[in-house]
Scaffold this motif. Structure first.
Motif, PDB file in Angstrom:
ATOM      1  N   ALA A   1     -19.553   7.681  15.456  1.00 15.18           N
ATOM      2  CA  ALA A   1     -19.647   8.906  14.649  1.00 15.18           C
ATOM      3  C   ALA A   1     -18.483   8.997  13.670  1.00 15.18           C
ATOM      4  O   ALA A   1     -18.663   9.374  12.503  1.00 15.18           O
ATOM      5  N   ALA A   2     -17.285   8.661  14.132  1.00 14.48           N
ATOM      6  CA  ALA A   2     -16.117   8.699  13.243  1.00 14.48           C
ATOM      7  C   ALA A   2     -16.254   7.665  12.140  1.00 14.48           C
ATOM      8  O   ALA A   2     -15.879   7.916  10.983  1.00 14.48           O
TER       9      ALA A   2
ATOM     10  N   ALA B   1     -14.758   9.056   4.994  1.00 13.57           N
ATOM     11  CA  ALA B   1     -13.762   9.947   4.393  1.00 13.57           C
ATOM     12  C   ALA B   1     -13.981  11.403   4.780  1.00 13.57           C
ATOM     13  O   ALA B   1     -13.088  12.236   4.614  1.00 13.57           O
ATOM     14  N   SER B   2     -15.173  11.734   5.292  1.00  6.59           N
ATOM     15  CA  SER B   2     -15.476  13.114   5.679  1.00  6.59           C
ATOM     16  C   SER B   2     -15.202  13.384   7.159  1.00  6.59           C
ATOM     17  O   SER B   2     -15.538  14.463   7.661  1.00  6.59           O
ATOM     18  N   ALA B   3     -14.621  12.431   7.867  1.00  6.90           N
ATOM     19  CA  ALA B   3     -14.363  12.599   9.294  1.00  6.90           C
ATOM     20  C   ALA B   3     -13.498  13.829   9.536  1.00  6.90           C
ATOM     21  O   ALA B   3     -12.497  14.057   8.846  1.00  6.90           O
ATOM     22  N   LYS B   4     -13.916  14.628  10.518  1.00  6.73           N
ATOM     23  CA  LYS B   4     -13.133  15.801  10.909  1.00  6.73           C
ATOM     24  C   LYS B   4     -12.084  15.369  11.918  1.00  6.73           C
ATOM     25  O   LYS B   4     -12.405  14.883  13.004  1.00  6.73           O
TER      26      LYS B   4
ATOM     27  N   VAL C   1     -12.828  23.090  20.757  1.00  7.02           N
ATOM     28  CA  VAL C   1     -12.439  22.782  19.379  1.00  7.02           C
ATOM     29  C   VAL C   1     -12.436  21.270  19.169  1.00  7.02           C
ATOM     30  O   VAL C   1     -12.941  20.769  18.149  1.00  7.02           O
ATOM     31  N   ALA C   2     -11.901  20.521  20.124  1.00  8.81           N
ATOM     32  CA  ALA C   2     -11.877  19.057  20.012  1.00  8.81           C
ATOM     33  C   ALA C   2     -13.288  18.499  19.892  1.00  8.81           C
ATOM     34  O   ALA C   2     -13.530  17.529  19.160  1.00  8.81           O
ATOM     35  N   LEU C   3     -14.234  19.117  20.596  1.00  2.14           N
ATOM     36  CA  LEU C   3     -15.624  18.656  20.571  1.00  2.14           C
ATOM     37  C   LEU C   3     -16.214  18.751  19.174  1.00  2.14           C
ATOM     38  O   LEU C   3     -17.118  17.985  18.815  1.00  2.14           O
ATOM     39  N   ASN C   4     -15.720  19.655  18.354  1.00  5.65           N
ATOM     40  CA  ASN C   4     -16.237  19.851  17.000  1.00  5.65           C
ATOM     41  C   ASN C   4     -15.504  19.000  15.961  1.00  5.65           C
ATOM     42  O   ASN C   4     -15.613  19.260  14.766  1.00  5.65           O
ATOM     43  N   HIS C   5     -14.750  18.017  16.441  1.00  3.60           N
ATOM     44  CA  HIS C   5     -14.091  17.067  15.546  1.00  3.60           C
ATOM     45  C   HIS C   5     -14.569  15.656  15.868  1.00  3.60           C
ATOM     46  O   HIS C   5     -15.087  15.392  16.958  1.00  3.60           O
ATOM     47  N   ASP C   6     -14.381  14.752  14.932  1.00  4.51           N
ATOM     48  CA  ASP C   6     -14.841  13.373  15.125  1.00  4.51           C
ATOM     49  C   ASP C   6     -13.817  12.507  15.830  1.00  4.51           C
ATOM     50  O   ASP C   6     -14.183  11.543  16.511  1.00  4.51           O
TER      51      ASP C   6
END
Length: 397
Positions: free
Chosen positions: A198-199, A204-207, A299-304
């Motif tokens: 996913a990352a 470049a759009s990776a959260k 919060v971590a779950l909503n990042h890549d």
């Protein structure tokens, strides 16, 4: 089994009244960062929550007759009576440790409590580690004495990695054994589900979830924070505070500097202040400060991906199956990442390579597979060690 957990596993205020069936309070609702200072004193930096809660989450015990407590505080309240009191209530004491092998630490209160308790209740130590590299003689006498107590009396003297184990063995503390940080064993299925794809797809759009030492001049590790700011320039990143915002001057006293409902600071004001301090235009999506770990994990779950200069900030991401790159600027992060075979690099390397390159080349199918293979070995050794002393885990692979 009735277990007393000594460690910063909760940010609730423990009641001082001696009544059964009472519980502690959370901090009051606030809209100012400065009001978090009092509750921060319960845990010190918030990364301690991640490792401090871990043994209580994973050990099987009588949960209505087990508790969090501070042994030094109990000794202050009960004095020598603690020797007789604890064995009536508990079968085991678990001490969740961290970076206490350091000249800056004075553990007189804990030493005195352990001396009073004697052999009345067996205890184990988990996660002990060095901060820097120092001679034994440089440590406070209380720390030297505690190391001797752990070596002689602990049923398990668990340290975080090979470096700490080797240093302790060289100094005569032969029973120290490298078991890693217990926070890595809370959600083993999540660790084994980590996926890099996913990352990579996000590019470049990776959260990115990050943490470190973003601060103002004269703040602790200012240069490291400034370098992190440069590395994150242009990235879609959010920053997790642990305690560094207390150096931010009048901003933290302003109403609206913190949103307690979302655990976020004033994004615009913080970007402006820290960007000016670092000399880098900052555009962090959010600034977070957590008083409990469940919100941190969500919060971590909503990042890549996590890319940061704080180990337990990265563990919160691993605990929900997100990959991480750990910025190892000192021996603490280096030792733990080596023990678990986690991707790591320096801030210099991140700044030189850039975030996209780091994600694509540091977190790969091969590195993820290597981490999981090492993790299986570490988890099983930890579980077997606990089982050999009558402690079973709720978690399993």
């Amino acid at each position: 089994m009735r277990i007393l957990f000594h460690g910063p596993g909760t940010s609730t205020y423990l009641p001082e009244i001696r009544l059964p069936n009472t519980s502690g309070l959370r901090h009051s609702v606030t809209d100012r960062l400065v009001d978090l200072k009092d509750t921060q004193s319960l845990t010190s930096n918030r990364g301690n929550l991640v490792h401090g809660e871990a043994p209580a989450r994973i050990f099987q015990c009588n949960r209505r007759q087990s508790a969090f407590a501070n042994l030094g505080t109990l000794h202050r309240i009960f004095g020598d009576r603690l020797r007789d009191l604890l064995p009536r209530h508990f079968d085991l004491i678990v001490l969740s440790a961290a970076n206490f092998i350091s000249p800056t630490r004075d553990l007189t209160r804990l030493r005195d409590a352990l001396n009073v308790i004697g052999n009345g209740v067996p205890f184990m130590v988990l996660g002990a580690g060095m901060q820097g590299s120092h001679a034994l003689s440089e440590l406070h006498p209380s720390v030297q004495e505690i190391l001797d107590i752990y070596n002689r009396r602990a049923v398990v003297f668990g340290v975080r990695g090979a470096q700490t184990e080797a240093w302790l063995h060289r100094n005569g503390f032969e029973r120290a054994q490298a078991l890693g940080c217990p926070s890595m064993y809370v959600f083993p299925q999540s660790i084994m589900s980590i996926d890099h794809t996913a990352a990579h797809r996000a590019g470049a759009s990776a959260k990115i979830l990050t943490a470190g030492y973003l601060t103002v001049r004269k703040g602790r590790h200012f240069d490291r924070g400034r370098q992190l700011a440069r590395a994150m320039k242009g990235a879609d990143a959010s920053y997790v505070f642990q305690d560094e915002f207390f150096a931010y001057g009048k901003l933290i006293e302003e109403g609206g500097s913190f949103n307690d409902a979302t655990s976020t600071g004033d994004r615009d004001a913080l970007n402006r202040l820290l960007g000016q301090a670092a000399g880098v235009p900052l555009n962090m999506r959010n600034y977070y400060y957590f008083s409990e770990t469940a919100a941190w994990r969500q919060v971590a779950l909503n990042h890549d991906i996590y890319i940061g200069d704080r180990f337990h900030g990265g563990v919160a991401a691993l605990q929900v199956g997100r990959p991480g790159i750990f910025l190892a600027q000192d021996n603490r992060v280096a030792e733990l990442t080596d023990f678990f075979d986690l991707p790591r690099m320096t801030l210099d390397e991140l700044e030189a390579e850039g975030i996209q390159h780091a994600i694509r080349h540091r977190v790969t199918a091969e590195t993820v597979a290597r981490t999981k293979a090492t993790y299986r070995i570490r988890f099983q050794r930890f579980a077997d060690t606990m089982k050999s002393h009558g402690v079973k885990l709720h978690s399993s692979l």
